[in-house]
Design a protein around this motif. Sequence first.
Motif, PDB file in Angstrom:
ATOM      1  N   CYS A   1       0.836  -1.215   0.000  1.00  0.00           N
ATOM      2  CA  CYS A   1       0.000   0.000   0.000  1.00  0.00           C
ATOM      3  C   CYS A   1       0.865   1.259   0.000  1.00  0.00           C
ATOM      4  CB  CYS A   1      -0.933   0.019   1.209  1.00  0.00           C
ATOM      5  SG  CYS A   1      -2.281  -1.174   1.134  1.00  0.00           S
ATOM      6  N   LEU A   2       1.939   1.219   0.761  1.00  0.00           N
ATOM      7  CA  LEU A   2       2.827   2.390   0.800  1.00  0.00           C
ATOM      8  C   LEU A   2       3.478   2.610  -0.565  1.00  0.00           C
ATOM      9  CD1 LEU A   2       4.444   1.868   4.327  1.00  0.00           C
ATOM     10  CD2 LEU A   2       2.915   3.743   3.624  1.00  0.00           C
ATOM     11  N   ARG A   3       3.888   1.524  -1.209  1.00  0.00           N
ATOM     12  CA  ARG A   3       4.449   1.675  -2.560  1.00  0.00           C
ATOM     13  C   ARG A   3       3.405   2.267  -3.507  1.00  0.00           C
ATOM     14  NH1 ARG A   3       7.759  -2.845  -1.114  1.00  0.00           N
ATOM     15  NH2 ARG A   3       6.090  -4.334  -1.511  1.00  0.00           N
ATOM     16  N   ALA A   4       2.179   1.798  -3.401  1.00  0.00           N
ATOM     17  CA  ALA A   4       1.110   2.343  -4.258  1.00  0.00           C
ATOM     18  C   ALA A   4       0.941   3.838  -4.005  1.00  0.00           C
ATOM     19  CB  ALA A   4      -0.204   1.605  -3.995  1.00  0.00           C
ATOM     20  N   ARG A   5       0.912   4.202  -2.729  1.00  0.00           N
ATOM     21  CA  ARG A   5       0.719   5.615  -2.375  1.00  0.00           C
ATOM     22  C   ARG A   5       1.850   6.485  -2.934  1.00  0.00           C
ATOM     23  NH1 ARG A   5       2.102   7.309   3.621  1.00  0.00           N
ATOM     24  NH2 ARG A   5       4.142   7.053   2.633  1.00  0.00           N
ATOM     25  N   ASP A   6       3.075   5.974  -2.838  1.00  0.00           N
ATOM     26  CA  ASP A   6       4.226   6.806  -3.168  1.00  0.00           C
ATOM     27  C   ASP A   6       4.637   6.744  -4.631  1.00  0.00           C
ATOM     28  OD1 ASP A   6       4.254   7.515  -0.527  1.00  0.00           O
ATOM     29  OD2 ASP A   6       5.775   6.039   0.047  1.00  0.00           O
ATOM     30  N   GLU A   7       4.276   5.679  -5.333  1.00  0.00           N
ATOM     31  CA  GLU A   7       4.736   5.519  -6.721  1.00  0.00           C
ATOM     32  C   GLU A   7       3.636   5.711  -7.759  1.00  0.00           C
ATOM     33  OE1 GLU A   7       6.488   1.640  -6.965  1.00  0.00           O
ATOM     34  OE2 GLU A   7       7.878   1.994  -5.291  1.00  0.00           O
ATOM     35  N   ASP A   8       2.373   5.523  -7.389  1.00  0.00           N
ATOM     36  CA  ASP A   8       1.322   5.445  -8.405  1.00  0.00           C
ATOM     37  C   ASP A   8       0.554   6.746  -8.624  1.00  0.00           C
ATOM     38  OD1 ASP A   8       2.109   2.812  -8.307  1.00  0.00           O
ATOM     39  OD2 ASP A   8       0.229   2.007  -7.564  1.00  0.00           O
ATOM     40  N   GLY A   9       0.800   7.741  -7.776  1.00  0.00           N
ATOM     41  CA  GLY A   9       0.055   8.986  -7.953  1.00  0.00           C
ATOM     42  C   GLY A   9      -1.433   8.825  -7.708  1.00  0.00           C
ATOM     43  N   VAL A  10      -1.779   8.115  -6.631  1.00  0.00           N
ATOM     44  CA  VAL A  10      -3.197   7.874  -6.338  1.00  0.00           C
ATOM     45  C   VAL A  10      -3.573   8.522  -5.018  1.00  0.00           C
ATOM     46  CG1 VAL A  10      -3.230   5.699  -7.592  1.00  0.00           C
ATOM     47  CG2 VAL A  10      -2.677   5.697  -5.148  1.00  0.00           C
TER      48      VAL A  10
END
Lengths: 243, 243, 243, 243, 243, 243
Positions: free
Chosen positions: B165-174
């Motif tokens: 989830c942290l990777r998604a938050r920090d890398e995906d621009g969501v």
Amino acid sequence: MQIRVINPNTTAAMTAKIGRAAQAVAAPGTQIVAVNPASGPVSIESHFDEAVSAIGVADEVRRGEAEGADGYVIACFGDPGLLAARELARGPVVGIAEAAFHMATMIATHFSVVTTLGRTCVIAEHLLHAYGFERHCRRVRAAEIPVLDLEDPASGAYTRIVEECLRARDEDGVGAIVLGCGGMADLASAIGRDIGIPVVEGVTAAVKLAESLVALKLGTSKHGDLALPLPKPFTGMFAHYSA
Amino acid sequence: MQIRVINPNTTAAMTAKIGRAAQAVAAPGTQIVAVNPASGPVSIESHFDEAVSAIGVADEVRRGEAEGADGYVIACFGDPGLLAARELARGPVVGIAEAAFHMATMIATHFSVVTTLGRTCVIAEHLLHAYGFERHCRRVRAAEIPVLDLEDPASGAYTRIVEECLRARDEDGVGAIVLGCGGMADLASAIGRDIGIPVVEGVTAAVKLAESLVALKLGTSKHGDLALPLPKPFTGMFAHYSA
Amino acid sequence: MQIRVINPNTTAAMTAKIGRAAQAVAAPGTQIVAVNPASGPVSIESHFDEAVSAIGVADEVRRGEAEGADGYVIACFGDPGLLAARELARGPVVGIAEAAFHMATMIATHFSVVTTLGRTCVIAEHLLHAYGFERHCRRVRAAEIPVLDLEDPASGAYTRIVEECLRARDEDGVGAIVLGCGGMADLASAIGRDIGIPVVEGVTAAVKLAESLVALKLGTSKHGDLALPLPKPFTGMFAHYSA
Amino acid sequence: MQIRVINPNTTAAMTAKIGRAAQAVAAPGTQIVAVNPASGPVSIESHFDEAVSAIGVADEVRRGEAEGADGYVIACFGDPGLLAARELARGPVVGIAEAAFHMATMIATHFSVVTTLGRTCVIAEHLLHAYGFERHCRRVRAAEIPVLDLEDPASGAYTRIVEECLRARDEDGVGAIVLGCGGMADLASAIGRDIGIPVVEGVTAAVKLAESLVALKLGTSKHGDLALPLPKPFTGMFAHYSA
Amino acid sequence: MQIRVINPNTTAAMTAKIGRAAQAVAAPGTQIVAVNPASGPVSIESHFDEAVSAIGVADEVRRGEAEGADGYVIACFGDPGLLAARELARGPVVGIAEAAFHMATMIATHFSVVTTLGRTCVIAEHLLHAYGFERHCRRVRAAEIPVLDLEDPASGAYTRIVEECLRARDEDGVGAIVLGCGGMADLASAIGRDIGIPVVEGVTAAVKLAESLVALKLGTSKHGDLALPLPKPFTGMFAHYSA
Amino acid sequence: MQIRVINPNTTAAMTAKIGRAAQAVAAPGTQIVAVNPASGPVSIESHFDEAVSAIGVADEVRRGEAEGADGYVIACFGDPGLLAARELARGPVVGIAEAAFHMATMIATHFSVVTTLGRTCVIAEHLLHAYGFERHCRRVRAAEIPVLDLEDPASGAYTRIVEECLRARDEDGVGAIVLGCGGMADLASAIGRDIGIPVVEGVTAAVKLAESLVALKLGTSKHGDLALPLPKPFTGMFAHYSA
């Protein structure tokens, strides 16, 4: 090579007809094994019928794997259980809807589909979209005939199908027609003569695609989401799937 | 109002957990009936598991219709058997994947999904596309944990989910995360605290949507392709579906 | 919980009607605060009307934030100022067009929209596309009635709307109708009775969605493009926005 | 011919810079009238700023209609108020984002956008999709500079923009760069020299497109949804729009 | 500035007409060089005609590069050889189909195309999709006239085109018409008067776009897939392309 | 049955290699006639090379029609001149790019393409989109080798292709690789062994598809836009096309 042609409904007369159509186009070295599940609906005309028939399809693929099938055809135009079947199979699995769509795009820039009941049009539309053919298909049309009327020469089904095909030819701006039911497998050439433009039928198309993939030594990829399902316990009436 | 929350797999502990999560967000007048089929896989991690579980979902909807359910939730992130269930139901049927996607688009312009095994990502991707949310979702990510690890506090699953989830938050621009498994129903608020952006969980989202549709007197349309299935004979292990 | 239902036009009678419709479906604990801006057009029937009304929507959200609103509904079918409103709000903001679209996809595979004037159809079409519902909607139809005719029982508006809904039901192959104007909030159940298929109305749908999001503790994400606007100077008639 | 170049924010220095860039590419017979609204934000960096600035754009178009403008440019990369402006104008109205996208597709098969703040990327992405250019644009990138830093030579903005352009050139597989802010109107040729591939800037592109449309006698269509707004009462601070 | 307007067919009368239309809208400093290849079909009404004409287009671009052309227009509505021409050119190359589509989207939210023969509609449809304008175009219509009938005032072609344009205006919900053949370059203003909505013609639109790109110093990107073709041997009738 | 396999470039060694690969998978009754045009580029690595090669393809189809070909394969991954060839042919015409895409979607849910030069990736991307396979292909990758290096065992081309295939397998989440050049026709099985997932090669795939269509008696539709081109005069070097 052995191609297992699975009629997902349980009407044996339809299975036999599908088998004859498959055999008629098969290559000399191809053995067509036409089967239907022991359990399931006698015809497939709804999302629910489809969901139930997917179990029968899976069972027949499992049986085919045990009996040495080289490839599979799912002979219902909704391609029920296609991805599940691919997980279970090492050889290729081809649905008749996708087969007809693939073939149609190679002989015409646009096609229309003529299927049985209006309530099943949405199934074809969903497949067109899932497969990426939504821009090649102008329209999905229904002749409004129950599937099993196709088994009854007195039903007038043939005439209604031809009439709908003619409307598609004259109103939709298409170069080819796709027949939208496995039960129409014996009608394609007659309809083609009657309407004067190419008619693509899924059972025969799928047999040739399955043969082709086997000849090319292209089985279902076992790398990624189509790998064999993880073994695990199943309960109740599905306990025999446990591993 | 009675909402039948169907866990499509047959792991009773997961059903109980899902039921607790559903009850926690239900309105005062809502009765949550959390069930799972007697027959089916203990977890759903493949196209095949999904196809099998669709039968259990249909069975539970049929039971719900008999027992007076006002609405249904299908509590597996692949929304197995959704359209078949809608045909069988008079009230609304809501899948937890669609529910989470709907809710996420109303609180963020883009979201990412964090699910269990990599091989199931394609299932979520297919749903995103079928439902029309493909432009709202930046990426479907897998924490690479088996579903049943979610039932085992010692498995380390929670930590791996938060990391993804942290990777998604920090890398995906969501702006939001969608949790991609019914078995994560108890984790949403903790994850939300740990990652600092909204986390949308499908079971709870679907309960509120089902309640809302019932409150609006909006049942499944019985006009067109979601009308009750045509009565017909079924054979073998499905003979009890005959009508 | 307090839901602020914002009628973006300045016709108080319509605001009252919208408020009544909202209250009728609200949960026991929900306080509906129906408001309209002091400044703006008396009806919204063009891109220009929409642009102007977005200011009023933003103002009402700012007021709502000060007064403790937990969530917001934008009660015009163009969802004017939706993303700006989300930036300003901590709670969820739901437009009635998106709300109706979301709900309709859960009870039917396809729907059609029936709206007021033909020139506003393109607004609905743009929203369908922006939200990802373009494949679920068969057609956007206009009954060709000015918005304020909905306030005048003698205008014949109801009859024209029903006629257009019947055409949609019979020609478009849809299972449900979406009413395309906040001013139709009081008509949904009567139309539903008259046409015999589900009718989805946006104000009521949006109230339930806003309630649901609040119940799920899902506010607008403040991470990314919906974070509070950067404080900065504004000039002239907007100087009061400076910070 | 008179082209009214509207800077939607209220920073006069930026208006002057935009006016100089517009004049530099204008044809001999073209009079550039660079204006900004009296009311609005000093820079546009959010959905809210955009919504507010749309009023200023509409006001300047109304003024332009009175003063004999032949065409309009909206000089903010979010194209705020574009459709409203078209309703109000008889001549053509061109946004700088659409202008840059149109031009870029004619000199390269793919481009990337380099804009100011990350939170505004979604605005450009929404426009790409609404206009149909989503397949031509590989990526929308932010140099992470506030808009008004472009007015301050000591801010280091130029260097950061060039660095991001170089990353786009080397990582995105594009043949051209689109600059994503009206405040970069003076930078295009220098950046082009520094990065060695074509750089498309929206203000200059839009001036040429507006000139072209006027030369072709193509004004905004007054048939259909871009016809002049229906006259109607407005209230409060917008009462002067009443008719 | 020198703009080379290439009529891809070999009918000199049509080339002259196209040249006159181009000159009529060209800026004072623009020299229009209207040419057609020595080799090719006398009209372009099929995929095969298009493929052959692409060679002539390429030859004329090569000649233009030698003679100092600053930009190019490809004056056939199928934009034949567009990407090949861009590889060969340093200046911009604009097709008349894309030019008309670009311009139409700036003056109307939707347009329809009226072209010559029904069999060529699919060419326009493919272009609309390749360029990203499929959502702006409601319908591609054919007046069913052979291209060379446009050169014969007694053919009745004008009347048939106007009739089809009126049908488009009244049935398609569009604000503008795009004329779908370079041979209609002299008809746009008369049709516009007769049908009362804007008519966009590609030759004139492309001239203004090419002029605009040259004025902006935007040539075809030589970075990536539009770089000059790699020098290599060619054989037979194309041996002169060797390098 | 006679299948004419057309190598669109003029390198005879590559034609021979392609012919051998085609023959290796052909059915017993299939006669492979591998040809290349007398005129054209020695390799196809640009839009211009493609445009020129389309003439050679058309010439070979015309020759095939005279010599009794039953079907055709266009053995360059850009499928140059495909629609023109279909107009000229009565039997089916299959491009190797489309063939490989069709086959890949039946054995994997997603694939990546590995081609030669980076500048040709855009050609494959355009085809994926035109055919509707853009959602099945994760990425088009280039090994950055000139086409004719494939004819030189000392070039190291094989190693570079395998390396790129491995990256595709490990980074793209795909179940199969599509080889993106007719000159790789002899490499598929070796690469498949080296990377451990299915490798789809277009020449062999297209031969089986062409055989299948002939076996199904499905020729190119002569109804609509793929009917034989209208006879008309051609001039200059193309005068022999006149009719």
